[in-house]
Design a protein around this motif. Structure first.
Motif, PDB file in Angstrom:
ATOM      1  N   GLN A 180       0.850  -1.204   0.000  1.00 39.10           N
ATOM      2  CA  GLN A 180       0.000   0.000   0.000  1.00 39.10           C
ATOM      3  C   GLN A 180       0.884   1.251   0.000  1.00 39.10           C
ATOM      4  OE1 GLN A 180      -2.766   0.335   3.292  1.00 39.10           O
ATOM      5  NE2 GLN A 180      -3.404   2.360   2.572  1.00 39.10           N
ATOM      6  N   PHE A 181       1.950   1.164   0.797  1.00 43.16           N
ATOM      7  CA  PHE A 181       2.897   2.282   0.894  1.00 43.16           C
ATOM      8  C   PHE A 181       3.506   2.590  -0.471  1.00 43.16           C
ATOM      9  CE2 PHE A 181       6.857   4.404   2.102  1.00 43.16           C
ATOM     10  CZ  PHE A 181       6.431   5.232   3.135  1.00 43.16           C
ATOM     11  N   ASP A 182       3.851   1.504  -1.173  1.00 41.70           N
ATOM     12  CA  ASP A 182       4.454   1.663  -2.498  1.00 41.70           C
ATOM     13  C   ASP A 182       3.510   2.382  -3.467  1.00 41.70           C
ATOM     14  OD1 ASP A 182       6.722   0.452  -1.601  1.00 41.70           O
ATOM     15  OD2 ASP A 182       6.252  -1.533  -2.418  1.00 41.70           O
ATOM     16  N   SER A 183       2.208   2.183  -3.230  1.00 41.63           N
ATOM     17  CA  SER A 183       1.228   2.788  -4.142  1.00 41.63           C
ATOM     18  C   SER A 183       1.177   4.308  -3.992  1.00 41.63           C
ATOM     19  CB  SER A 183      -0.159   2.181  -3.904  1.00 41.63           C
ATOM     20  OG  SER A 183      -0.648   2.618  -2.656  1.00 41.63           O
ATOM     21  N   TYR A 184       1.785   4.851  -2.963  1.00 40.03           N
ATOM     22  CA  TYR A 184       1.777   6.305  -2.775  1.00 40.03           C
ATOM     23  C   TYR A 184       2.769   7.023  -3.685  1.00 40.03           C
ATOM     24  CZ  TYR A 184      -0.601   5.073   1.595  1.00 40.03           C
ATOM     25  OH  TYR A 184      -1.462   4.559   2.514  1.00 40.03           O
ATOM     26  N   GLU A 185       3.553   6.198  -4.389  1.00 40.80           N
ATOM     27  CA  GLU A 185       4.543   6.736  -5.335  1.00 40.80           C
ATOM     28  C   GLU A 185       5.507   7.729  -4.672  1.00 40.80           C
ATOM     29  OE1 GLU A 185       2.189   8.109  -8.626  1.00 40.80           O
ATOM     30  OE2 GLU A 185       1.932   6.059  -9.385  1.00 40.80           O
ATOM     31  N   VAL A 186       6.182   7.221  -3.694  1.00 44.52           N
ATOM     32  CA  VAL A 186       7.192   8.059  -3.027  1.00 44.52           C
ATOM     33  C   VAL A 186       8.588   7.455  -3.244  1.00 44.52           C
ATOM     34  CG1 VAL A 186       5.808   9.226  -1.264  1.00 44.52           C
ATOM     35  CG2 VAL A 186       6.573   6.866  -0.878  1.00 44.52           C
ATOM     36  N   ASP A 187       8.750   6.855  -4.420  1.00 41.67           N
ATOM     37  CA  ASP A 187      10.026   6.192  -4.734  1.00 41.67           C
ATOM     38  C   ASP A 187      11.225   7.135  -4.633  1.00 41.67           C
ATOM     39  OD1 ASP A 187       8.550   4.016  -5.143  1.00 41.67           O
ATOM     40  OD2 ASP A 187       8.831   3.878  -7.324  1.00 41.67           O
ATOM     41  N   HIS A 188      10.979   8.400  -4.941  1.00 36.65           N
ATOM     42  CA  HIS A 188      12.096   9.363  -4.889  1.00 36.65           C
ATOM     43  C   HIS A 188      12.634   9.490  -3.449  1.00 36.65           C
ATOM     44  CE1 HIS A 188       8.444  11.570  -3.954  1.00 36.65           C
ATOM     45  NE2 HIS A 188       9.190  12.514  -3.385  1.00 36.65           N
TER      46      HIS A 188
END
Lengths: 165, 217
Positions: B66-74
């Motif tokens: 779910q965390f990954d879905s927030y698109e905070v890869d940067h």
């Protein structure tokens, strides 16, 4: 198949084994511990043997590895010691009481007092008993020669006080 | 004659030690060492494995997805990369420390090297703790700014005038979690290494005292 190096090492340990026994005698309290420490020292010697270049005498090198093992590397195990299977009848470790068969009580008291010393002082006394020079003692312990002397004098005084309160 | 001279005479004449045969010595060479250094190295590997497994476990769970879905890869990618770089760095240090230890060094040098190894392990544990804290704080910040449910809760608290209580609760829970993690890990760490190195540390202290006396004399 035993390698030449292994055969050479085993022969050297067999010849100089009393050095290990003497260290074990000072640092252990039972024959089981004596065996365990003997085993660990031999293993440590073998692991360091490739680096032994023969500049020092084998026995001198043994002192260093042996004392290091007794002071820094060896862990007294609380488990039932399942060390090597010496013939238990032949391997009767002379404990201090049995050393006294032909000795007077004073000598027994000295042995007892030495065994009460801390690990570092015991190492100094051991090297002193083995007739090592202060230069050799200081090199083995990693302290200065002056310091080895000062400390030995203190140990002597301490023993004297303990034996003649 | 003083006590030690007397002992020396007797010491030299002692020959009643047990006789260990060549066969016995051969057998000994194939026994396993139980030295402190070996244990420290094994513990380092276990700790290393522990943190790596924790990393993988976190990666696959639902919350992480779910965390990954927030698109905070940067934010997360540099953090993960940094984590792995430091992990490799520590592993190299563990191995180098272990290889540097030589049982034919002087007593003092050997002790120093063993204690350095211990310090490396301690630094590694501290790094992991700090890394967990940073990840936790970033995680909370991301959840609060990106998670729709949390955003809704904040809006509701704001409307009802309970925003201070809401933030306060989150802060308290975070601090308690961090304190528990710290206590648990450091407690375990000090217990294990404390038992293992108690005697060595005492001896090192004693040897250091001798050297300090020398400097004064």
């Amino acid at each position: 198949m035993k390698s030449t190096r292994e055969q050479e090492f085993v022969t050297l340990v067999e010849v100089h084994q009393n050095v290990i026994h003497k260290i074990c005698r000072l640092y252990t309290k039972s024959s089981a511990e004596h065996k365990d420490l003997f085993q660990e020292i031999t293993i440590q010697l073998w692991s360091a043997y490739p680096k032994f270049r023969g500049e020092a005498k084998f026995s001198t090198w043994m002192y260093r590895v042996g004392i290091n093992t007794a002071i820094s590397l060896y862990r007294k195990s609380k488990r039932k010691i399942q060390s090597f299977s010496f013939d238990d009848v032949a391997f009767k470790i002379p404990q201090d009481d049995s050393y006294d068969d032909t000795e007077d009580q004073q000598l027994s008291a000295i042995y007892h007092a030495v065994k009460q010393l801390n690990d570092i002082d015991k190492a100094l006394v051991f090297l002193y008993l083995e007739d090592k020079s202060y230069k050799e003692i200081s090199e083995t312990m990693g302290i200065s020669e002056v310091n080895a002397r000062v400390r030995m004098n203190r140990v002597k005084k301490k023993l004297k006080q303990q034996l003649n309160p | 004659m003083d006590a030690l001279e007397r002992l020396k005479n007797d010491w030299k004449n002692q020959t009643n030690y047990p006789k260990v045969t060549k066969e016995d010595i051969y057998k000994l060479l194939h026994k396993k060492s139980s030295s402190i250094v070996k244990w420290i190295f094994i513990l380092s590997i276990i700790e290393f494995g522990f943190w790596t497994i924790i990393g993988f476990l976190i990666k696959d769970n639902e919350a992480q997805q779910q965390f990954d879905s927030y698109e905070v890869d940067h934010i997360t990618t540099p953090l993960i990369v940094l984590g792995y770089i430091v992990l490799v760095y520590f592993f190299t240090l563990f191995y180098r420390n272990y290889k540097k230890i030589s049982n034919s060094d002087s007593v003092k040098t050997l002790m120093q090297k063993i204690l350095t190894t211990r310090t490396t392990v301690r630094n590694y544990v501290i790094f992991n703790l700090v890394f967990i804290y940073i990840s936790l704080l970033i995680g909370i910040w991301v959840e609060m700014t990106k998670n729709p449910d949390v955003k809704l809760a904040i809006a509701q608290s704001s409307e009802s005038g309970d925003l201070f209580i809401f933030y306060g609760t989150i802060a308290v829970v975070t601090v308690v979690l961090m304190a528990l993690t710290t206590a648990l890990l450091l407690g375990f760490y000090y217990l294990v290494y404390g038992i293992l190195l108690k005697r060595l540390k005492q001896n090192y202290k004693e040897l250091k005292t001798i050297s300090e006396t020398d400097q004064q004399s």
